[in-house]
Write an enzyme that holds these catalytic residues in place. Structure first.
Site, short mmCIF file in Angstrom:
data_model
loop_
_atom_site.label_atom_id
_atom_site.label_comp_id
_atom_site.label_asym_id
_atom_site.label_seq_id
_atom_site.Cartn_x
_atom_site.Cartn_y
_atom_site.Cartn_z
N CYS A 160 30.08 30.35 30.56
CA CYS A 160 29.96 31.20 31.74
C CYS A 160 28.53 31.15 32.27
CB CYS A 160 30.37 32.63 31.40
SG CYS A 160 32.13 32.77 30.98
N SER A 181 30.54 32.67 36.20
CA SER A 181 31.56 33.72 36.18
C SER A 181 31.09 34.85 35.29
CB SER A 181 32.88 33.14 35.64
OG SER A 181 33.86 34.14 35.48
N CYS A 182 31.37 36.10 35.70
CA CYS A 182 30.88 37.23 34.92
C CYS A 182 31.84 38.40 34.96
CB CYS A 182 29.51 37.68 35.44
SG CYS A 182 28.79 39.01 34.46
N ASP A 183 32.31 38.80 33.79
CA ASP A 183 33.03 40.05 33.58
C ASP A 183 31.97 41.15 33.59
OD1 ASP A 183 34.14 42.33 32.40
OD2 ASP A 183 35.32 41.21 30.93
N ILE A 222 35.39 42.55 38.31
CA ILE A 222 35.86 43.64 37.47
C ILE A 222 37.37 43.48 37.33
CG2 ILE A 222 36.15 46.14 37.26
CD1 ILE A 222 33.64 46.47 39.02
N TYR A 223 37.86 43.39 36.10
CA TYR A 223 39.30 43.26 35.89
C TYR A 223 40.00 44.56 36.28
CZ TYR A 223 38.89 38.81 33.41
OH TYR A 223 38.67 37.49 33.09
#
Length: 283
Positions: A160, A181-183, A222-223
């Site tokens: 990531c 990509s970042c959660d 944000i999931y």
């Protein structure tokens, strides 16, 4: 800390829903975010609106520096962050390149310390950078690159945060880190710590002064199963002042980081925080 909360609020307010094929979940997503950390003035970007377990983030960075490819080695350092991707990712469990329990494959630090060459040899990217910077050399290519598409099939997860570019201006060291990509609720908490600590460590072992660390995130999300906690809990809290990060001054070389350094060689002071928040994790 405020820039972290501003990004979270931006995603809540402006994000677009995207279906993520790998996890099977929807993500509220924005493109491009730029964060800056003042390492020279020890403004440690540790999240204060929930308790952050910074030691696990530092342990993971140490594992990358050492080129570890096994979740058990990361656990021994003090983090379980690779347990799920190594052992619960069905695609990886079915992959013929997986060597067995806890194997991660050729990911992150493996690429950084042993990038495969066509002739059968390997390139130690990190050692080259450390050697150059220690001599005061910046060839405009002091780049640690974990992103190797030719070997994605040989690892449990694409990187990531995949690039760390070090630069010298006089005797001050800077870092530009890029993340595809970042959660944001879970991952960014760790990634901010790692970018900061990486610059601080590299400055210390090369004899330079740390400057600013620049952290670019391309896809920040944000999931769906994290949104309520972020919007209704974390974003309602007021942040505390930034704490300070301390490194054992006896750490002098890359070899020190590879051999005897443990989490006991790091400390954080002045850390005030709100209650923990248990965000769901997506494998």
């Amino acid at each position: 800390m405020r820039q972290y909360l501003d990004l979270c609020q931006r995603i809540v307010d402006q994000g677009v829903w995207v279906e993520n094929e790998r996890t099977g979940k929807r993500c509220l997503t924005v493109i491009n975010a730029d964060l800056t950390y003042d390492v020279g003035n020890n403004q440690f970007p540790l999240v204060t609106t929930r308790k952050s377990f910074w030691k696990a983030a530092v342990a993971e960075l140490l594992g990358y520096i050492r080129g570890y490819d096994n979740a058990a080695d990361f656990r021994q350092l003090g983090t379980k962050t690779w347990d799920a991707n190594a052992n619960l990712n069905q695609a990886w469990l079915n992959n013929p390149y997986r060597k067995g329990e806890d194997d991660m494959g050729r990911v992150y630090g493996v690429q950084g310390r042993a990038w495969a060459k066509p002739d059968g040899g390997h390139i130690d990217q990190l050692k080259k950078i450390v050697d150059d910077l220690s001599r005061g050399v910046d060839d405009r290519g002091e780049i640690l690159n974990f992103y190797n598409p030719g070997e994605f099939h040989m690892g449990c997860l694409r990187p990531c945060m995949y690039s760390h570019h070090f630069s010298l201006l006089g005797d001050t060291l800077y870092l530009n880190s890029t993340q595809r990509s970042c959660d944001v609720p879970l991952g960014l908490n760790f990634n901010m710590v790692q970018v900061y600590v990486f610059l601080a460590l590299m400055a210390q072992i090369t004899g330079k002064k740390p400057g600013l660390a620049y952290h670019k995130i391309v896809n920040a999300h944000i999931y769906q199963d994290q949104l309520e906690l972020m919007r209704d809990v974390q974003l309602k809290r007021e942040p505390f002042p930034a704490p300070q990060f301390h490194i054992n001054p006896k750490i002098k070389t890359l070899q020190d980081l590879e051999t005897w350094v443990t989490l006991d060689d790091f400390d954080v002071t002045g850390y005030q925080f709100h209650d923990p928040i248990q965000y769901p994790f997506s494998v």
